[in-house]
Design an enzyme around this catalytic site. Structure first.
Site, PDB file in Angstrom:
ATOM      1  N   HIS A 191       0.823  -1.209   0.000  1.00  0.00           N
ATOM      2  CA  HIS A 191       0.000   0.000   0.000  1.00  0.00           C
ATOM      3  C   HIS A 191       0.860   1.263   0.000  1.00  0.00           C
ATOM      4  CE1 HIS A 191      -3.292   2.423   2.234  1.00  0.00           C
ATOM      5  NE2 HIS A 191      -3.091   2.850   1.019  1.00  0.00           N
ATOM      6  N   ARG A 298      -7.692  -3.274  -9.730  1.00  0.00           N
ATOM      7  CA  ARG A 298      -7.595  -4.148  -8.537  1.00  0.00           C
ATOM      8  C   ARG A 298      -8.442  -3.535  -7.418  1.00  0.00           C
ATOM      9  NH1 ARG A 298      -1.713  -4.661 -10.004  1.00  0.00           N
ATOM     10  NH2 ARG A 298      -1.252  -6.890 -10.110  1.00  0.00           N
ATOM     11  N   ARG A 334     -11.996  -5.854 -11.808  1.00  0.00           N
ATOM     12  CA  ARG A 334     -11.851  -7.188 -11.220  1.00  0.00           C
ATOM     13  C   ARG A 334     -12.534  -7.176  -9.858  1.00  0.00           C
ATOM     14  NH1 ARG A 334      -6.054  -9.634  -9.748  1.00  0.00           N
ATOM     15  NH2 ARG A 334      -6.189  -8.147  -8.035  1.00  0.00           N
ATOM     16  N   GLU A 432      -5.306 -17.794 -13.691  1.00  0.00           N
ATOM     17  CA  GLU A 432      -4.137 -17.699 -12.805  1.00  0.00           C
ATOM     18  C   GLU A 432      -3.987 -18.937 -11.929  1.00  0.00           C
ATOM     19  OE1 GLU A 432      -4.504 -14.118 -10.474  1.00  0.00           O
ATOM     20  OE2 GLU A 432      -6.629 -14.391 -10.134  1.00  0.00           O
ATOM     21  N   ASN A 455       1.301 -13.512 -12.346  1.00  0.00           N
ATOM     22  CA  ASN A 455       1.884 -13.426 -10.994  1.00  0.00           C
ATOM     23  C   ASN A 455       1.473 -14.643 -10.169  1.00  0.00           C
ATOM     24  OD1 ASN A 455       2.582 -10.922 -11.937  1.00  0.00           O
ATOM     25  ND2 ASN A 455       1.099  -9.810 -10.697  1.00  0.00           N
ATOM     26  N   ASP A 456       0.180 -14.924 -10.176  1.00  0.00           N
ATOM     27  CA  ASP A 456      -0.289 -16.090  -9.434  1.00  0.00           C
ATOM     28  C   ASP A 456      -0.032 -17.378 -10.199  1.00  0.00           C
ATOM     29  OD1 ASP A 456      -1.303 -15.414  -6.861  1.00  0.00           O
ATOM     30  OD2 ASP A 456      -2.867 -14.259  -7.851  1.00  0.00           O
ATOM     31  N   ARG A 466       4.976 -16.330  -4.185  1.00  0.00           N
ATOM     32  CA  ARG A 466       5.445 -15.102  -4.848  1.00  0.00           C
ATOM     33  C   ARG A 466       5.929 -14.049  -3.866  1.00  0.00           C
ATOM     34  NH1 ARG A 466      -0.289 -12.579  -7.162  1.00  0.00           N
ATOM     35  NH2 ARG A 466       0.594 -10.518  -6.921  1.00  0.00           N
ATOM     36  N   CYS A 503      -2.252  -9.714 -17.778  1.00  0.00           N
ATOM     37  CA  CYS A 503      -2.143  -8.550 -16.895  1.00  0.00           C
ATOM     38  C   CYS A 503      -1.182  -8.771 -15.727  1.00  0.00           C
ATOM     39  CB  CYS A 503      -3.519  -8.135 -16.378  1.00  0.00           C
ATOM     40  SG  CYS A 503      -4.304  -9.379 -15.349  1.00  0.00           S
TER      41      CYS A 503
HETATM   42  C1  PEP Z   1      -1.768 -11.899 -11.276  1.00  0.00           C
HETATM   43  O1  PEP Z   1      -1.896 -12.787 -10.418  1.00  0.00           O
HETATM   44  O2  PEP Z   1      -0.983 -11.974 -12.241  1.00  0.00           O
HETATM   45  C2  PEP Z   1      -2.547 -10.653 -11.170  1.00  0.00           C
HETATM   46  C3  PEP Z   1      -2.516  -9.740 -12.114  1.00  0.00           C
HETATM   47  O3  PEP Z   1      -3.259 -10.456 -10.025  1.00  0.00           O
HETATM   48  P1  PEP Z   1      -2.589  -9.943  -8.642  1.00  0.00           P
HETATM   49  O4  PEP Z   1      -1.167  -9.561  -8.915  1.00  0.00           O
HETATM   50  O5  PEP Z   1      -3.424  -8.809  -8.219  1.00  0.00           O
HETATM   51  O6  PEP Z   1      -2.717 -11.174  -7.802  1.00  0.00           O
HETATM   52 MG    MG Z   2      -3.569 -12.746  -9.060  1.00  0.00          MG
END
Ligand code: PEP
Ligand code: MG
Length: 583
Positions: A191, A298, A334, A432, A455-456, A466, A503
């Site tokens: 944040h 987000r 989302r 994801e 990312n996930d 992660r 994304c």
């Molecule tokens: C992801 O998981 O790639 C994603 C974009 O969502 P977040 O990073 O918010 O988990």
């Molecule tokens: Mg994610």
């Protein structure tokens, strides 16, 4: 020269004099009191709590005027805590029970609460610990336990190196004097980092040891692109770095000049480059760098910057602002990506393995009331412009179907109430979770679009948390196992004639752009500040080369081989760009 690695948060290079602010807790020693002092110490605490509440209300009003209502929302959490009798009682009990002095009792009670937040083992909830630090700082100052607040009285150009910073402190930094920010803790999506990245100065986080290794007034260099802090550079190194900084500034100016040219490959394939945002106010900056729309809003930050779940009107206000600022471009909202561990101040007991637990869509489906409030607002704003809704972390069909049913149910409710809403809101899902990637063909029959969250996906495919530093070297979205999934998802989407974007952070990395296009992606959604670079790569490359690169890469075995190959290919396709990046 000493070089400390860090997580890049906001790009740019800054050279300057260090101002080091170590952890504020260092100063709060216990001063045991006598039994007859208990009442006066308790009164001092009550008085400090009331005065800080008044001060916070003033700050909230000031920030509202300077930075807008959204930024001012961060004070709601502090005020909620101050009004919570549990914190007040915890402090008073320490004074009465342990004969602790007011300052020590306050610091320890806040530390307890902060530990409970940390134990929730969730990066975003851990940021609430930073808010607690801000509260502690204010209370201790009122109790006379802290000296001058150095951060607030900065009056010369400095590079601020802070053990920790609160979101409120970050939002209030005066960039006339603070030329760059280094935080010893935190991550790119914390944040405080989000607040700091809106300041327009280079920012790095997670820079371990920085407050120990850097001496006050010494010269340091912050590299917000590569994520590093350079301590005591030699004269010739400094000259080289200054040269780099001016080349970078020229490159940005040039990229911004071309920000509104379409992202079309050298052989004429158009690519949509959209932005990932956390707060509605980021849309303006996104358009300045030429974003084609919002590919990922987000929305959980609406919740995490407040002490309670947002109301339907609060959701609506945020979405409406983003949509209006987008001026006709698409807004992809989302739904909440919260985990059980991200919800509520004291919340349920921490889950043993929260990343595999009750998070995201799973949490929303169990907390239907909260979910429906958000869905109502999304359907309502979608009556006003191009809006899409996207469900996160879908792993099995029943989750998607339940979420769609909730949406339909809410739509009927709005119809009965006679409130304007969308009848044909496009519904998409994030890919994801490996099960969703493997079943993409089947899911493609049930949604209007996919957005791949690397990312996930990376953490679940490679079984690497992660957010865990100790296994960070194993976490790579360039691993061929992840890339094969991306390719299969993109081709399933193409086969079924639905949109597919990506994304995750992989979309922000210029080194991966050729590959992602070659794997079949035509829409990327990324951190706004990275858009000019990605656009430049797109305009320099040919799709035929991208497809050849993808074929070559998919034969490799490791992420290292992939990255080496991609650097070489980018160097060939866009030599100027590659040379600048490498410099
Ligand atoms: C992801 O998981 O790639 C994603 C974009 O969502 P977040 O990073 O918010 O988990
Ligand atoms: Mg994610």
């Amino acid at each position: 020269m000493l070089q400390l690695p860090a997580i890049p948060v906001a790009p740019g290079l800054a050279v300057g004099e260090a101002m080091v602010v170590r952890d504020l807790r260092e100063g709060v020693e216990r001063q045991p009191i006598e039994a007859q002092q208990v009442d006066s110490e308790c009164l001092r605490v009550q008085d400090a709590l009331d005065r800080v509440a008044g001060e916070l209300e003033d700050d909230r009003d000031r920030v509202k005027v300077d930075l807008g209502a959204e930024a001012a929302e961060i004070f709601a959490f502090h005020l909620g805590l101050l009004r919570d009798p549990a914190l007040r009682e915890a402090i008073l009990n320490r004074i009465r029970g342990n004969l602790d002095d007011a300052a020590h009792a306050t610091a320890e009670s806040i530390l307890d609460l902060s530990r409970r937040f940390q134990a929730l083992n969730d990066p975003i909830f851990r940021e609430k610990a930073d808010d607690l630090l801000d509260l502690e700082r204010r209370l201790l100052r009122k109790l006379g336990a802290l000296g001058e607040d150095r951060i607030q009285s900065i009056d010369r150009p400095v590079i601020l190196i802070a053990a920790r910073l609160t979101p409120a402190q970050a939002a209030g930094l005066d960039t006339t004097f603070v030329k760059a920010l280094v935080m010893e803790t935190g991550g790119r999506t914390s944040h405080v980092s989000i607040m700091a990245s809106a300041l327009g100065i280079p920012v790095i986080a997670g820079c371990r040891g920085s407050t120990r290794h850097v001496k006050e007034h010494s010269t340091v260099v912050v590299d917000g692109d590569a994520g590093r802090l350079l301590v005591r550079p030699l004269d010739d190194e400094l000259a080289q770095l200054r040269e780099m900084a001016s080349r970078r500034a020229a490159r940005i100016a040039e990229a911004l000049d071309h920000a509104h040219e379409p992202a079309v490959t050298a052989d004429g394939v158009e690519i949509s480059i959209q932005g990932n945002i956390e707060l509605a106010r980021e849309v303006k900056g996104l358009l300045e760098v030429g974003g084609d729309g919002v590919g990922l809003f987000r929305t959980e930050y609406l919740y995490l910057t407040s002490s309670r779940a947002p109301t339907e009107e609060e959701h609506l206000q945020q979405y409406r602002k983003a949509l209006n600022d987008l001026g006709g471009r698409t807004l992809t909202i989302r739904t909440f990506d919260l985990g059980a561990d991200k919800v509520g101040l004291v919340g349920p007991d921490p889950e043993p393995n929260p990343m595999l637990g009750l998070r995201s869509i799973r949490y929303c489906l169990r907390n239907m009331q909260m979910f429906r409030v958000q869905l109502r607002a999304i359907l309502r704003v979608a009556a006003e412009g191009p809006v899409r809704v996207m469900f996160p972390l879908i792993g099995v069909h029943s989750e998607l179907r339940q979420a769609r049913m909730a949406l339909e149910d809410v739509r009927e409710e709005l119809l009965e109430e006679g409130l304007p809403h969308s009848r044909d809101l496009p519904v998409g899902m994030m890919i994801e979770v490996p099960s969703a990637a493997l079943m993409a063909s089947s899911f493609a029959r049930e949604v209007d679009f996919f957005s791949i969250g690397t990312n996930d996906l990376t953490q679940y495919v490679l079984a690497v948390d992660r957010g865990n530093d100790s296994v960070a070297s194993l976490y790579s979205s360039a691993h061929p196992a992840v890339l094969r999934m991306v390719k299969d998802v993109a081709s399933a989407a193409r086969h079924h004639g639905i949109d597919c974007s990506l994304c995750g952070e992989a979309a922000s990395d210029p080194c991966l752009t050729m590959l992602l296009l070659g794997l079949g992606l035509r829409t990327l959604s990324l951190t706004p500040s990275r858009i000019p670079d990605i656009r430049r790569v797109v305009r320099s490359v040919r799709m035929a080369d991208c497809e050849r690169v993808a074929r070559r890469v998919l034969r490799l075995e490791s992420d290292r081989q992939v990255l080496r190959c991609l650097q070489e290919e980018l160097g060939r396709a866009a030599p100027d760009f590659r040379a600048e990046q490498g410099s």
